[in-house]
Motif scaffolding. Structure first.
Motif, PDB file in Angstrom:
ATOM      1  N   PHE A 108       0.824  -1.230   0.000  1.00  0.00           N
ATOM      2  CA  PHE A 108       0.000   0.000   0.000  1.00  0.00           C
ATOM      3  C   PHE A 108       0.847   1.265   0.000  1.00  0.00           C
ATOM      4  O   PHE A 108       0.324   2.362   0.189  1.00  0.00           O
ATOM      5  N   THR A 109       2.169   1.127  -0.201  1.00  0.00           N
ATOM      6  CA  THR A 109       3.013   2.327  -0.313  1.00  0.00           C
ATOM      7  C   THR A 109       3.880   2.244  -1.570  1.00  0.00           C
ATOM      8  O   THR A 109       4.205   1.158  -2.046  1.00  0.00           O
ATOM      9  N   GLU A 110       4.250   3.403  -2.059  1.00  0.00           N
ATOM     10  CA  GLU A 110       5.195   3.457  -3.185  1.00  0.00           C
ATOM     11  C   GLU A 110       5.893   4.811  -3.192  1.00  0.00           C
ATOM     12  O   GLU A 110       5.239   5.796  -3.482  1.00  0.00           O
ATOM     13  N   PRO A 111       7.152   4.938  -2.826  1.00  0.00           N
ATOM     14  CA  PRO A 111       7.990   3.857  -2.290  1.00  0.00           C
ATOM     15  C   PRO A 111       7.659   3.573  -0.829  1.00  0.00           C
ATOM     16  O   PRO A 111       6.990   4.366  -0.172  1.00  0.00           O
ATOM     17  N   GLY A 112       8.198   2.442  -0.334  1.00  0.00           N
ATOM     18  CA  GLY A 112       8.004   2.084   1.074  1.00  0.00           C
ATOM     19  C   GLY A 112       9.341   1.981   1.778  1.00  0.00           C
ATOM     20  O   GLY A 112      10.383   1.785   1.127  1.00  0.00           O
ATOM     21  N   ALA A 113       9.339   2.120   3.082  1.00  0.00           N
ATOM     22  CA  ALA A 113      10.601   2.058   3.824  1.00  0.00           C
ATOM     23  C   ALA A 113      10.356   1.580   5.250  1.00  0.00           C
ATOM     24  O   ALA A 113       9.219   1.605   5.729  1.00  0.00           O
ATOM     25  N   GLU A 114      11.433   1.165   5.860  1.00  0.00           N
ATOM     26  CA  GLU A 114      11.389   0.967   7.306  1.00  0.00           C
ATOM     27  C   GLU A 114      12.329   1.985   7.931  1.00  0.00           C
ATOM     28  O   GLU A 114      13.382   2.284   7.363  1.00  0.00           O
ATOM     29  N   MET A 115      11.916   2.514   9.084  1.00  0.00           N
ATOM     30  CA  MET A 115      12.771   3.495   9.751  1.00  0.00           C
ATOM     31  C   MET A 115      13.412   2.869  10.990  1.00  0.00           C
ATOM     32  O   MET A 115      12.727   2.246  11.796  1.00  0.00           O
ATOM     33  N   ASP A 116      14.722   3.029  11.092  1.00  0.00           N
ATOM     34  CA  ASP A 116      15.446   2.612  12.291  1.00  0.00           C
ATOM     35  C   ASP A 116      15.847   3.860  13.060  1.00  0.00           C
ATOM     36  O   ASP A 116      16.063   4.928  12.485  1.00  0.00           O
ATOM     37  N   ALA A 117      15.960   3.717  14.382  1.00  0.00           N
ATOM     38  CA  ALA A 117      16.478   4.821  15.203  1.00  0.00           C
ATOM     39  C   ALA A 117      17.633   4.291  16.030  1.00  0.00           C
ATOM     40  O   ALA A 117      17.688   3.087  16.317  1.00  0.00           O
ATOM     41  N   THR A 118      18.554   5.186  16.377  1.00  0.00           N
ATOM     42  CA  THR A 118      19.653   4.734  17.243  1.00  0.00           C
ATOM     43  C   THR A 118      19.049   4.248  18.563  1.00  0.00           C
ATOM     44  O   THR A 118      18.103   4.829  19.088  1.00  0.00           O
ATOM     45  N   CYS A 119      19.612   3.161  19.064  1.00  0.00           N
ATOM     46  CA  CYS A 119      19.040   2.473  20.222  1.00  0.00           C
ATOM     47  C   CYS A 119      18.938   3.430  21.419  1.00  0.00           C
ATOM     48  O   CYS A 119      19.929   4.019  21.843  1.00  0.00           O
ATOM     49  N   PRO A 120      17.718   3.609  21.958  1.00  0.00           N
ATOM     50  CA  PRO A 120      17.550   4.547  23.075  1.00  0.00           C
ATOM     51  C   PRO A 120      18.224   4.060  24.356  1.00  0.00           C
ATOM     52  O   PRO A 120      18.464   4.850  25.263  1.00  0.00           O
ATOM     53  N   LYS A 121      18.558   2.771  24.373  1.00  0.00           N
ATOM     54  CA  LYS A 121      19.175   2.212  25.587  1.00  0.00           C
ATOM     55  C   LYS A 121      20.672   2.559  25.641  1.00  0.00           C
ATOM     56  O   LYS A 121      21.166   3.031  26.655  1.00  0.00           O
ATOM     57  N   CYS A 122      21.375   2.330  24.517  1.00  0.00           N
ATOM     58  CA  CYS A 122      22.840   2.506  24.533  1.00  0.00           C
ATOM     59  C   CYS A 122      23.264   3.718  23.715  1.00  0.00           C
ATOM     60  O   CYS A 122      24.456   4.037  23.636  1.00  0.00           O
ATOM     61  N   GLY A 123      22.302   4.398  23.098  1.00  0.00           N
ATOM     62  CA  GLY A 123      22.640   5.579  22.304  1.00  0.00           C
ATOM     63  C   GLY A 123      23.382   5.226  21.020  1.00  0.00           C
ATOM     64  O   GLY A 123      24.024   6.088  20.414  1.00  0.00           O
ATOM     65  N   GLY A 124      23.340   3.957  20.612  1.00  0.00           N
ATOM     66  CA  GLY A 124      23.955   3.591  19.329  1.00  0.00           C
ATOM     67  C   GLY A 124      25.256   2.822  19.465  1.00  0.00           C
ATOM     68  O   GLY A 124      25.846   2.395  18.472  1.00  0.00           O
ATOM     69  N   LYS A 125      25.713   2.629  20.721  1.00  0.00           N
ATOM     70  CA  LYS A 125      26.988   1.913  20.901  1.00  0.00           C
ATOM     71  C   LYS A 125      26.821   0.411  20.675  1.00  0.00           C
ATOM     72  O   LYS A 125      27.772  -0.274  20.315  1.00  0.00           O
ATOM     73  N   GLY A 126      25.651  -0.096  20.923  1.00  0.00           N
ATOM     74  CA  GLY A 126      25.428  -1.544  20.810  1.00  0.00           C
ATOM     75  C   GLY A 126      25.205  -2.147  22.184  1.00  0.00           C
ATOM     76  O   GLY A 126      26.041  -1.953  23.080  1.00  0.00           O
ATOM     77  N   CYS A 127      24.086  -2.834  22.351  1.00  0.00           N
ATOM     78  CA  CYS A 127      23.775  -3.463  23.645  1.00  0.00           C
ATOM     79  C   CYS A 127      22.806  -4.612  23.411  1.00  0.00           C
ATOM     80  O   CYS A 127      22.494  -4.955  22.278  1.00  0.00           O
ATOM     81  N   ARG A 128      22.353  -5.189  24.497  1.00  0.00           N
ATOM     82  CA  ARG A 128      21.452  -6.330  24.397  1.00  0.00           C
ATOM     83  C   ARG A 128      20.135  -5.959  23.699  1.00  0.00           C
ATOM     84  O   ARG A 128      19.609  -6.724  22.909  1.00  0.00           O
TER      85      ARG A 128
END
Ligand code: DAH
Length: 318
Positions: free
Chosen positions: A252-272
Protein backbone atom coordinates in the motif's frame (compact mmCIF):
# COMPACT_ATOMS: atom_id res chain seq x y z
CA UNK A 1 -27.68 -11.38 119.07
CA UNK A 2 -29.39 -8.26 117.81
CA UNK A 3 -26.21 -6.27 118.16
CA UNK A 4 -24.21 -8.81 116.24
CA UNK A 5 -26.83 -8.78 113.50
CA UNK A 6 -26.77 -4.97 113.34
CA UNK A 7 -23.00 -5.03 113.14
CA UNK A 8 -22.96 -7.59 110.36
CA UNK A 9 -25.58 -5.62 108.49
CA UNK A 10 -23.74 -2.29 108.62
CA UNK A 11 -20.45 -3.96 107.83
CA UNK A 12 -21.95 -5.65 104.79
CA UNK A 13 -23.65 -2.50 103.56
CA UNK A 14 -20.46 -0.49 103.93
CA UNK A 15 -18.48 -3.08 101.97
CA UNK A 16 -21.13 -3.11 99.26
CA UNK A 17 -21.09 0.67 99.05
CA UNK A 18 -17.33 0.78 98.78
CA UNK A 19 -17.08 -2.03 96.26
CA UNK A 20 -15.70 -0.95 92.92
CA UNK A 21 -15.59 -4.38 91.32
CA UNK A 22 -18.05 -7.21 90.91
CA UNK A 23 -15.77 -9.77 92.53
CA UNK A 24 -15.75 -7.66 95.73
CA UNK A 25 -19.54 -8.07 95.84
CA UNK A 26 -19.16 -11.79 95.42
CA UNK A 27 -16.84 -11.82 98.44
CA UNK A 28 -19.47 -10.07 100.54
CA UNK A 29 -22.11 -12.50 99.37
CA UNK A 30 -20.02 -15.54 100.31
CA UNK A 31 -19.10 -14.10 103.66
CA UNK A 32 -22.67 -13.26 104.61
CA UNK A 33 -24.94 -15.58 102.69
CA UNK A 34 -22.69 -18.42 101.56
CA UNK A 35 -22.89 -21.92 103.01
CA UNK A 36 -20.58 -20.91 105.79
CA UNK A 37 -21.57 -17.25 105.76
CA UNK A 38 -22.26 -15.28 108.93
CA UNK A 39 -26.02 -15.06 108.45
CA UNK A 40 -26.28 -18.68 107.46
CA UNK A 41 -24.43 -19.64 110.63
CA UNK A 42 -26.79 -17.50 112.68
CA UNK A 43 -29.82 -19.20 111.24
CA UNK A 44 -28.23 -22.56 111.87
CA UNK A 45 -27.47 -21.77 115.52
CA UNK A 46 -31.05 -20.75 116.23
CA UNK A 47 -31.69 -24.20 117.62
CA UNK A 48 -30.04 -23.04 120.80
CA UNK A 49 -32.56 -20.29 121.29
CA UNK A 50 -35.77 -20.49 123.28
CA UNK A 51 -39.03 -21.11 121.47
CA UNK A 52 -40.13 -17.50 121.99
CA UNK A 53 -36.89 -15.97 120.74
CA UNK A 54 -36.56 -18.19 117.70
CA UNK A 55 -39.19 -16.67 115.38
CA UNK A 56 -38.18 -13.10 116.28
CA UNK A 57 -34.50 -13.69 115.60
CA UNK A 58 -35.31 -15.71 112.52
CA UNK A 59 -37.41 -12.87 111.21
CA UNK A 60 -34.68 -10.24 111.79
CA UNK A 61 -31.97 -12.40 110.27
CA UNK A 62 -34.15 -12.97 107.21
CA UNK A 63 -34.86 -9.28 106.90
CA UNK A 64 -31.14 -8.55 106.93
CA UNK A 65 -30.56 -11.33 104.43
CA UNK A 66 -33.16 -9.94 102.03
CA UNK A 67 -31.75 -6.45 102.45
CA UNK A 68 -28.20 -7.54 101.73
CA UNK A 69 -29.31 -9.53 98.69
CA UNK A 70 -31.07 -6.47 97.32
CA UNK A 71 -28.11 -4.20 98.01
CA UNK A 72 -25.83 -6.70 96.30
CA UNK A 73 -27.95 -6.99 93.19
CA UNK A 74 -28.48 -3.21 92.94
CA UNK A 75 -24.78 -2.55 93.25
CA UNK A 76 -23.96 -5.35 90.81
CA UNK A 77 -26.26 -3.81 88.22
CA UNK A 78 -24.67 -0.42 88.79
CA UNK A 79 -21.15 -1.78 88.40
CA UNK A 80 -22.10 -3.65 85.22
CA UNK A 81 -23.59 -0.51 83.72
CA UNK A 82 -20.52 1.45 84.63
CA UNK A 83 -18.25 -1.19 83.09
CA UNK A 84 -20.27 -1.03 79.89
CA UNK A 85 -20.10 2.75 79.78
CA UNK A 86 -16.34 2.65 80.37
CA UNK A 87 -15.91 0.15 77.56
CA UNK A 88 -18.04 2.14 75.16
CA UNK A 89 -16.05 5.22 76.09
CA UNK A 90 -12.70 3.60 75.46
CA UNK A 91 -13.77 1.81 72.28
CA UNK A 92 -15.44 4.77 70.63
CA UNK A 93 -14.36 5.56 67.09
CA UNK A 94 -12.13 8.57 66.70
CA UNK A 95 -13.62 10.22 63.63
CA UNK A 96 -10.80 12.74 63.52
CA UNK A 97 -8.27 10.03 62.57
CA UNK A 98 -7.27 10.25 58.90
CA UNK A 99 -8.78 7.43 56.80
CA UNK A 100 -6.81 4.66 55.16
CA UNK A 101 -5.82 5.68 51.68
CA UNK A 102 -6.82 3.12 49.05
CA UNK A 103 -3.85 2.16 46.90
CA UNK A 104 -4.24 3.55 43.41
CA UNK A 105 -3.11 1.79 40.26
CA UNK A 106 -1.03 3.24 37.48
CA UNK A 107 -1.45 3.29 33.74
CA UNK A 108 -0.27 0.27 31.77
CA UNK A 109 3.11 0.89 30.08
CA UNK A 110 1.51 0.47 26.64
CA UNK A 111 -1.10 3.09 27.55
CA UNK A 112 1.59 5.48 28.80
CA UNK A 113 3.58 5.02 25.60
CA UNK A 114 0.46 5.50 23.47
CA UNK A 115 -0.43 8.73 25.26
CA UNK A 116 3.12 10.03 24.95
CA UNK A 117 3.25 9.32 21.22
CA UNK A 118 -0.21 10.83 20.71
CA UNK A 119 1.00 14.01 22.36
CA UNK A 120 4.02 14.20 20.06
CA UNK A 121 1.88 13.86 16.94
CA UNK A 122 -0.77 16.21 18.34
CA UNK A 123 1.97 18.85 18.62
CA UNK A 124 2.35 18.76 14.82
CA UNK A 125 -1.36 18.77 14.08
CA UNK A 126 -2.42 15.11 13.96
CA UNK A 127 -5.75 14.11 15.46
CA UNK A 128 -6.74 10.66 16.70
CA UNK A 129 -9.01 8.42 14.61
CA UNK A 130 -10.50 5.14 15.74
CA UNK A 131 -11.36 1.97 13.88
CA UNK A 132 -12.88 -1.40 14.81
CA UNK A 133 -10.80 -4.39 15.87
CA UNK A 134 -13.25 -6.65 14.05
CA UNK A 135 -13.19 -5.44 10.47
CA UNK A 136 -14.01 -6.43 6.94
CA UNK A 137 -11.36 -8.38 5.04
CA UNK A 138 -11.67 -5.84 2.22
CA UNK A 139 -10.43 -2.99 4.45
CA UNK A 140 -7.68 -5.10 6.02
CA UNK A 141 -6.42 -6.47 2.66
CA UNK A 142 -8.19 -5.53 -0.61
CA UNK A 143 -8.20 -1.74 -0.29
CA UNK A 144 -4.61 -1.96 0.93
CA UNK A 145 -3.64 -3.42 -2.43
CA UNK A 146 -2.67 -6.78 -0.92
CA UNK A 147 -2.29 -9.45 -3.64
CA UNK A 148 -5.05 -12.05 -3.81
CA UNK A 149 -2.67 -14.89 -2.97
CA UNK A 150 -0.63 -13.15 -0.28
CA UNK A 151 0.15 -15.53 2.64
CA UNK A 152 -0.98 -13.01 5.31
CA UNK A 153 -4.53 -13.43 3.99
CA UNK A 154 -4.50 -17.12 4.89
CA UNK A 155 -6.19 -18.88 7.77
CA UNK A 156 -2.76 -19.71 9.18
CA UNK A 157 -1.93 -16.08 9.85
CA UNK A 158 -5.25 -14.34 10.36
CA UNK A 159 -8.17 -14.90 12.71
CA UNK A 160 -11.28 -15.06 10.52
CA UNK A 161 -14.76 -14.63 11.96
CA UNK A 162 -16.36 -15.36 8.60
CA UNK A 163 -15.08 -15.29 5.04
CA UNK A 164 -15.41 -11.50 4.91
CA UNK A 165 -14.86 -10.54 8.53
CA UNK A 166 -11.71 -10.87 10.60
CA UNK A 167 -9.73 -9.56 13.54
CA UNK A 168 -7.65 -6.84 11.91
CA UNK A 169 -3.99 -7.82 11.50
CA UNK A 170 -2.84 -4.19 11.37
CA UNK A 171 -4.14 -0.70 12.08
CA UNK A 172 -3.81 0.15 8.35
CA UNK A 173 -7.55 -0.44 7.62
CA UNK A 174 -8.16 2.78 9.60
CA UNK A 175 -6.34 4.58 6.74
CA UNK A 176 -8.87 3.16 4.30
CA UNK A 177 -11.90 3.97 6.47
CA UNK A 178 -10.60 7.52 6.96
CA UNK A 179 -9.96 8.11 3.25
CA UNK A 180 -13.37 6.67 2.30
CA UNK A 181 -15.14 8.98 4.72
CA UNK A 182 -13.11 12.20 4.49
CA UNK A 183 -11.82 14.55 1.87
CA UNK A 184 -8.21 15.79 2.19
CA UNK A 185 -6.56 17.40 4.03
CA UNK A 186 -6.32 14.30 6.25
CA UNK A 187 -3.91 14.12 9.16
CA UNK A 188 -4.60 11.32 11.64
CA UNK A 189 -2.98 8.80 13.89
CA UNK A 190 -4.78 5.71 15.12
CA UNK A 191 -3.57 3.55 17.97
CA UNK A 192 -5.11 0.15 18.69
CA UNK A 193 -4.93 -3.58 19.11
CA UNK A 194 -4.20 -5.93 16.23
CA UNK A 195 -4.28 -9.73 16.01
CA UNK A 196 -2.20 -12.38 14.31
CA UNK A 197 -1.90 -16.14 14.74
CA UNK A 198 1.50 -16.06 16.41
CA UNK A 199 2.72 -18.28 19.20
CA UNK A 200 3.73 -16.31 22.30
CA UNK A 201 7.45 -15.83 22.79
CA UNK A 202 9.70 -12.96 23.85
CA UNK A 203 8.92 -10.93 20.73
CA UNK A 204 5.58 -12.35 19.49
CA UNK A 205 2.03 -12.34 20.72
CA UNK A 206 -1.33 -13.04 19.04
CA UNK A 207 -2.42 -9.61 20.28
CA UNK A 208 -0.24 -6.54 20.06
CA UNK A 209 -0.55 -2.80 19.67
CA UNK A 210 0.18 -0.60 16.71
CA UNK A 211 -0.17 3.05 15.86
CA UNK A 212 -1.08 4.05 12.33
CA UNK A 213 -0.48 7.46 10.85
CA UNK A 214 -1.81 9.01 7.65
CA UNK A 215 -1.49 12.38 6.03
CA UNK A 216 -3.03 13.25 2.67
CA UNK A 217 -2.95 16.71 1.15
CA UNK A 218 -1.77 18.64 -1.86
CA UNK A 219 1.97 18.46 -2.42
CA UNK A 220 2.97 15.99 0.31
CA UNK A 221 6.41 14.54 -0.44
CA UNK A 222 8.92 12.07 0.93
CA UNK A 223 10.70 14.91 2.73
CA UNK A 224 7.52 15.60 4.72
CA UNK A 225 7.55 11.92 5.68
CA UNK A 226 11.18 12.03 6.76
CA UNK A 227 10.90 15.32 8.60
CA UNK A 228 7.81 14.27 10.53
CA UNK A 229 9.12 10.86 11.51
CA UNK A 230 12.54 12.16 12.50
CA UNK A 231 10.84 14.77 14.67
CA UNK A 232 8.80 11.99 16.24
CA UNK A 233 11.87 9.81 16.96
CA UNK A 234 13.79 12.70 18.53
CA UNK A 235 10.80 13.74 20.64
CA UNK A 236 10.31 10.22 21.94
CA UNK A 237 13.91 9.05 22.38
CA UNK A 238 15.87 12.27 22.85
CA UNK A 239 17.28 15.01 20.62
CA UNK A 240 20.51 13.15 19.79
CA UNK A 241 18.61 10.29 18.22
CA UNK A 242 19.55 9.52 14.62
CA UNK A 243 17.30 7.81 12.12
CA UNK A 244 17.80 5.92 8.89
CA UNK A 245 15.39 4.76 6.24
CA UNK A 246 15.81 1.42 4.48
CA UNK A 247 13.77 0.51 1.47
CA UNK A 248 11.02 -2.00 2.18
CA UNK A 249 8.06 -3.05 0.12
CA UNK A 250 4.56 -2.64 1.44
CA UNK A 251 1.76 -3.17 -1.07
CA UNK A 252 0.00 0.00 0.00
CA UNK A 253 3.01 2.33 -0.31
CA UNK A 254 5.20 3.46 -3.18
CA UNK A 255 7.99 3.86 -2.29
CA UNK A 256 8.00 2.08 1.07
CA UNK A 257 10.60 2.06 3.82
CA UNK A 258 11.39 0.97 7.31
CA UNK A 259 12.77 3.49 9.75
CA UNK A 260 15.45 2.61 12.29
CA UNK A 261 16.48 4.82 15.20
CA UNK A 262 19.65 4.73 17.24
CA UNK A 263 19.04 2.47 20.22
CA UNK A 264 17.55 4.55 23.08
CA UNK A 265 19.17 2.21 25.59
CA UNK A 266 22.84 2.51 24.53
CA UNK A 267 22.64 5.58 22.30
CA UNK A 268 23.95 3.59 19.33
CA UNK A 269 26.99 1.91 20.90
CA UNK A 270 25.43 -1.54 20.81
CA UNK A 271 23.77 -3.46 23.65
CA UNK A 272 21.45 -6.33 24.40
CA UNK A 273 18.34 -4.33 23.48
CA UNK A 274 19.58 -3.62 19.93
CA UNK A 275 21.38 -6.97 19.53
CA UNK A 276 24.67 -5.04 19.39
CA UNK A 277 23.73 -3.25 16.18
CA UNK A 278 23.20 0.19 17.74
CA UNK A 279 19.89 0.48 15.82
CA UNK A 280 16.33 -0.60 16.41
CA UNK A 281 13.55 -0.87 13.87
CA UNK A 282 10.77 1.53 14.78
CA UNK A 283 8.19 1.56 12.04
CA UNK A 284 7.12 0.89 8.46
CA UNK A 285 6.22 3.83 6.28
CA UNK A 286 5.89 5.08 2.75
CA UNK A 287 4.10 7.31 0.29
CA UNK A 288 0.47 6.23 -0.04
CA UNK A 289 0.19 4.03 -3.15
CA UNK A 290 -1.69 5.83 -5.96
CA UNK A 291 -3.85 2.72 -6.43
CA UNK A 292 -4.92 2.83 -2.75
CA UNK A 293 -5.83 6.50 -3.08
CA UNK A 294 -7.85 5.81 -6.22
CA UNK A 295 -9.75 2.95 -4.58
CA UNK A 296 -10.67 5.36 -1.79
CA UNK A 297 -11.81 8.05 -4.22
CA UNK A 298 -8.91 10.43 -3.70
CA UNK A 299 -7.33 11.48 -6.98
CA UNK A 300 -3.57 10.68 -6.91
CA UNK A 301 -3.00 13.38 -9.53
CA UNK A 302 -4.32 16.02 -7.17
CA UNK A 303 -3.31 14.69 -3.78
CA UNK A 304 -0.46 12.72 -2.28
CA UNK A 305 0.22 11.42 1.19
CA UNK A 306 2.40 9.40 3.46
CA UNK A 307 1.55 6.72 6.00
CA UNK A 308 3.32 4.86 8.74
CA UNK A 309 2.65 2.05 11.17
CA UNK A 310 4.60 1.50 14.34
CA UNK A 311 4.52 -1.38 16.74
CA UNK A 312 3.94 -0.21 20.28
CA UNK A 313 6.27 -2.05 22.56
CA UNK A 314 8.26 -0.99 25.55
CA UNK A 315 11.44 0.06 23.85
CA UNK A 316 11.79 3.43 25.37
CA UNK A 317 12.27 2.37 28.90
CA UNK A 318 8.91 2.79 30.65
N1 DAH B 1 0.71 -2.26 8.42
C1 DAH B 1 2.12 -2.54 8.42
C2 DAH B 1 2.41 -3.74 9.31
O1 DAH B 1 1.59 -4.11 10.08
C3 DAH B 1 2.91 -1.36 8.96
C4 DAH B 1 2.90 -0.22 8.00
C5 DAH B 1 3.86 -0.09 7.02
C6 DAH B 1 1.90 0.74 8.06
C7 DAH B 1 3.89 0.95 6.14
C8 DAH B 1 1.91 1.81 7.16
C9 DAH B 1 2.91 1.89 6.21
O2 DAH B 1 0.97 2.75 7.19
O3 DAH B 1 2.91 2.94 5.33
O4 DAH B 1 3.46 -4.31 9.21
Amino acid sequence: MKEILEKLKSEAIEKIENATQINQLEEVRIRMLGKKGALTEMLRSMGKLSAEERPLVGKSVNEVKVLIEKELSDKKQMLEEKALMDRLGSESIDITLPGKKPESGTLHPITKTTLEIQEIFASIGFSVAEGPEIDFAKYNFDYLNTPENHPSRGMNDTFYISEDVLLRTQTSPVQIRTMLQNKPPIKIISPGKVYRKDEIDATHSPLFNQMEGLIVDKGITMSDLKGSLEYFARSLFGKDTKTKFRHHQFYFTEPGAEMDATCPKCGGKGCRVCSNTGWIEILGCGMVHPRVQSMCGIDPEEYSGFAFGLGLCLWHGH
